[in-house]
Design a protein around this motif. Structure first.
Motif, PDB file in Angstrom:
ATOM      1  N   CYS A  74      39.804  42.064  35.715  1.00  7.77           N
ATOM      2  CA  CYS A  74      39.690  42.537  37.092  1.00  7.77           C
ATOM      3  C   CYS A  74      40.803  41.908  37.933  1.00  7.77           C
ATOM      4  O   CYS A  74      41.034  40.706  37.862  1.00  7.77           O
ATOM      5  N   CYS A  83      38.861  39.327  40.701  1.00  4.46           N
ATOM      6  CA  CYS A  83      38.111  38.138  40.291  1.00  4.46           C
ATOM      7  C   CYS A  83      38.542  37.627  38.922  1.00  4.46           C
ATOM      8  O   CYS A  83      38.061  36.586  38.481  1.00  4.46           O
ATOM      9  N   CYS A  95      36.487  45.121  38.385  1.00  2.00           N
ATOM     10  CA  CYS A  95      35.269  45.068  37.568  1.00  2.00           C
ATOM     11  C   CYS A  95      34.204  45.972  38.164  1.00  2.00           C
ATOM     12  O   CYS A  95      33.390  46.548  37.481  1.00  2.00           O
ATOM     13  N   CYS A 122      33.961  44.516  44.207  1.00  2.00           N
ATOM     14  CA  CYS A 122      34.184  43.159  43.690  1.00  2.00           C
ATOM     15  C   CYS A 122      34.592  42.241  44.840  1.00  2.00           C
ATOM     16  O   CYS A 122      35.460  42.566  45.641  1.00  2.00           O
ATOM     17  N   ASN A 165      31.447  36.957  43.145  1.00  2.00           N
ATOM     18  CA  ASN A 165      30.387  37.847  42.676  1.00  2.00           C
ATOM     19  C   ASN A 165      29.240  37.014  42.117  1.00  2.00           C
ATOM     20  O   ASN A 165      28.086  37.421  42.144  1.00  2.00           O
TER      21      ASN A 165
HETATM   22 ZN   LIG Z   1      36.117  41.598  39.866  1.00  2.00          ZN
END
Ligand SMILES: [Zn+2]
Ligand SMILES: [Zn+2]
Length: 174
Positions: A68, A71, A133, A137, A149
């Motif tokens: 991602c 993150c 993701c 996010c 998250n």
């Molecule tokens: Zn993410």
């Protein structure tokens, strides 16, 4: 490695269908991480009147395990790719794409043809440049680097509360 023997097809003509699953895809010696196996199907047909030429058409479908962009956690990307190529058998020639009168032809030099490079390339071309993701996010905390998250309450998020606390104090309500 997924190889098929094309001796008979080259000798007698007709077509050959094969399918299977791949657990690893490698493109230019870089591994494309997968979540679960990728399933593929390839059909090869000898071109009428061209003893050494084959028309390849195939597809591959699977889930790529990417990172991602916010993150850096795992992001699964479903991929389905189709491809078509013209192939020409030329004894002992290494697998190589050449330009013949503006047309791309893959030369191959052994009747045992490894399908993995074709499958890997088609799959890789369908991969997005960046992924998330999930759409919302929250990314990483700018202060401590925590994944927001997973730990939505870490340092940055507690600031508004602190401000509010200060305000309440000022008003004599804290
Ligand atoms: Zn993410
Ligand atoms: Zn933090």
């Amino acid at each position: 490695m997924e190889s098929i023997n094309l001796s008979r097809l080259l000798r007698e003509g007709g077509s050959n269908e094969s399918q299977g699953e791949l657990h690893e895809l490698v493109l230019l010696s870089e591994r494309i991480p997968l979540e679960g196996p990728a399933s593929w199907k390839v059909s090869l047909t000898r071109i009428d009147g061209e003893e050494d030429e084959l028309w390849m058409s195939g597809e591959i479908a699977g889930k790529a395990a990417m990172e991602c962009r916010r993150c850096l956690g795992p992001a699964l990307v479903p991929v389905r790719a189709h491809f078509q190529h013209l192939l020409r058998y030329q004894a002992d020639h290494p697998l190589e794409a050449v330009d013949v009168d503006g047309e791309e032809i893959f030369l191959f030099g052994h009747p045992d043809l490894d399908l993995t490079p074709f499958l890997s390339e088609a799959f890789a071309l369908e991969l997005p440049y960046t992924v998330l993701c999930r759409e919302d996010c929250q990314g990483l905390c700018e202060e401590c680097g925590a994944n927001l998250n997973l730990t939505p309450d870490c340092c940055t998020r507690s600031k508004p509360q602190t401000k509010l606390g200060g305000l309440l104090d000022e008003l004599g309500l804290g």
